[in-house]
Design an enzyme around this catalytic site. Structure first.
Site, PDB file in Angstrom:
ATOM      1  N   ASP A 124      10.979  -4.819   8.213  1.00 39.18           N
ATOM      2  CA  ASP A 124      10.343  -5.742   7.268  1.00 39.18           C
ATOM      3  C   ASP A 124      11.420  -6.659   6.686  1.00 39.18           C
ATOM      4  O   ASP A 124      12.388  -6.177   6.100  1.00 39.18           O
ATOM      5  CB  ASP A 124       9.676  -4.945   6.141  1.00 39.18           C
ATOM      6  N   CYS A 131     -11.390   4.411 -15.755  1.00 38.36           N
ATOM      7  CA  CYS A 131     -11.097   5.320 -14.654  1.00 38.36           C
ATOM      8  C   CYS A 131     -12.360   5.636 -13.859  1.00 38.36           C
ATOM      9  O   CYS A 131     -12.339   5.688 -12.624  1.00 38.36           O
ATOM     10  CB  CYS A 131     -10.483   6.613 -15.184  1.00 38.36           C
ATOM     11  N   VAL A 137       0.813  -1.221   0.000  1.00 42.36           N
ATOM     12  CA  VAL A 137       0.000   0.000   0.000  1.00 42.36           C
ATOM     13  C   VAL A 137       0.848   1.274   0.000  1.00 42.36           C
ATOM     14  O   VAL A 137       0.309   2.375  -0.132  1.00 42.36           O
ATOM     15  CB  VAL A 137      -0.966   0.027   1.212  1.00 42.36           C
ATOM     16  N   CYS A 150     -11.548   8.275 -18.309  1.00 43.53           N
ATOM     17  CA  CYS A 150     -12.020   7.293 -19.278  1.00 43.53           C
ATOM     18  C   CYS A 150     -13.010   6.340 -18.591  1.00 43.53           C
ATOM     19  O   CYS A 150     -13.272   6.459 -17.400  1.00 43.53           O
ATOM     20  CB  CYS A 150     -10.845   6.503 -19.851  1.00 43.53           C
ATOM     21  N   THR A 209       7.342   3.931   1.042  1.00 45.32           N
ATOM     22  CA  THR A 209       7.351   5.267   0.442  1.00 45.32           C
ATOM     23  C   THR A 209       6.940   6.317   1.462  1.00 45.32           C
ATOM     24  O   THR A 209       7.565   7.383   1.562  1.00 45.32           O
ATOM     25  CB  THR A 209       6.391   5.315  -0.762  1.00 45.32           C
TER      26      THR A 209
END
Length: 363
Positions: free
Chosen positions: A75, A286, A49, A283, A53
């Site tokens: 981890d 999306c 998820v 689109c 980051t």
């Protein structure tokens, strides 16, 4: 599934699109930067998820307002090296381009075997106890890790944790070692045979039974102190990262409930990989994706109305390298304005500033 968690989610699972009209979500992780008393910051959630980051970007942000920051990956599938494009290991290493940010990758489940701080008698005893007291070997590794980290004297330590299940086990180590040590000390006579069997080894190393037991008492003291800090809302917080999908939301709610049981503060939810588009850009696929995400975004705002909920966009490229992490740092501090009902973003996303000789791949 846990009935309490499932019932909370199911109660809102059929929300209609009309109920989400003109809902604009705001939130950021700025509150963590402003809380100067924080020493321990955990970042966790379901696998895939964006925990690494988020933790890397948060550590970078903290390095701008703290004297010293340490980023630790617990981890087993380490990703810090990939994120920064720099090799990290068991020793704290300065992150390239920073004077006050260090990182290290460790596995609490195996650190005990490679630790130089425990003699062979202690390691053998822990191995023997592991069969009768589940988790004691990992808990002792955790105690040894905390001892090392505390000695480093960093202002703030950010943990990039393993997926939810492993993280909950990590957080349970203080109570595991407390119960194990108290049991061992209370029933000391029960272990006399074990010490007798290892008498020759003890004699060879010059370590007495009292010294071995003292190591466990010292570990308990360390864990007690750390556990007290973990339960202090002024010293510790946990950032939960998720994506707007059912399984991720389910694990987030389970994590929040477990953190509450451990008395660990959690008041930040990061919702990552949200599909945000400019007006007229969407689109058919999306639109379908946004409809699905909208349902869970509404549930998140309902479940966590007293949390800082930070909504982050699905980016065009993966976040790797210092420049991309700096972009993500800007997003967690100043997330874009986003209309959930339409999926339209009304503020521009920051762009990375290319650096000469920038490395974005793992070494």
């Amino acid at each position: 599934m846990n009935n309490d968690v499932e019932s909370k989610l199911d109660s809102d699972i059929e929300w209609s699109d009309s109920e989400s009209s003109a809902v604009v979500l705001e939130g950021s992780l700025r509150n963590i930067l402003e809380q100067e008393s924080l020493r321990w910051v955990f970042v966790g959630g379901k696998g895939g998820v964006g925990k690494t980051t988020t933790s890397c970007s948060l550590a970078v942000a903290l390095s701008k307002v703290r004297k010293s920051v340490l980023l630790i990956s617990t981890d087993p599938a380490h990703n810090l090296s990939d994120a920064f494009g720099q090799k990290f290991g068991r020793k704290a290493t300065k992150v390239d381009g920073f004077d006050n940010l260090h990182a290290m990758e460790i596995d609490p489940t195996v650190e005990l075997e490679s630790s130089d701080a425990l003699d062979s008698v202690s390691k053998t005893l822990i191995s023997e106890l592991a069969s009768s007291i589940p988790g004691i070997d990992e808990a002792m590794s955790f105690a040894e890790l905390m001892k090392q980290v505390k000695a480093m004297q960093y202002d703030t330590i950010v943990f990039d944790t393993a997926p939810t299940g492993h993280t909950l086990r990590l957080l349970s180590f203080p109570s595991v070692i407390e119960r194990a040590v108290e049991k061992m000390l209370t029933l000391k006579s029960k272990f006399q045979g074990m010490f007798a069997q290892m008498q020759s080894m003890i004699a060879e190393t010059g370590t007495s039974e009292a010294e071995v037991l003292s190591k466990f008492e010292q570990a308990k003291a360390i864990v007690d102190e750390v556990n007290k800090q973990f339960k202090d809302v002024n010293r510790t917080t946990f950032v939960c990262v998720c994506i707007p999908e059912f399984l991720s939301l389910y694990e987030t709610e389970r994590l929040v409930q477990e953190l509450n049981k451990y008395e660990i503060d959690s008041h930040n939810i990061v919702v990552n990989q949200v599909l945000m588009v400019e007006d007229g850009e969407c689109c058919k696929k999306c639109t379908a994706r946004q409809r699905m995400q909208r349902k869970y975004l509404n549930q998140i705002t309902d479940l966590y109305e007293d949390f800082h909920v930070t909504i982050l966009p699905l980016l065009d490229e993966e976040v790797r390298g210092r420049d991309c992490l700096d972009v993500f740092r800007q997003l967690i501090i100043n997330p874009p304005t986003f209309d959930v009902s339409t999926g339209i973003i009304s503020s521009a996303l920051p762009k990375p500033t290319p650096r000469q000789n920038n490395t974005s791949s793992s070494q």
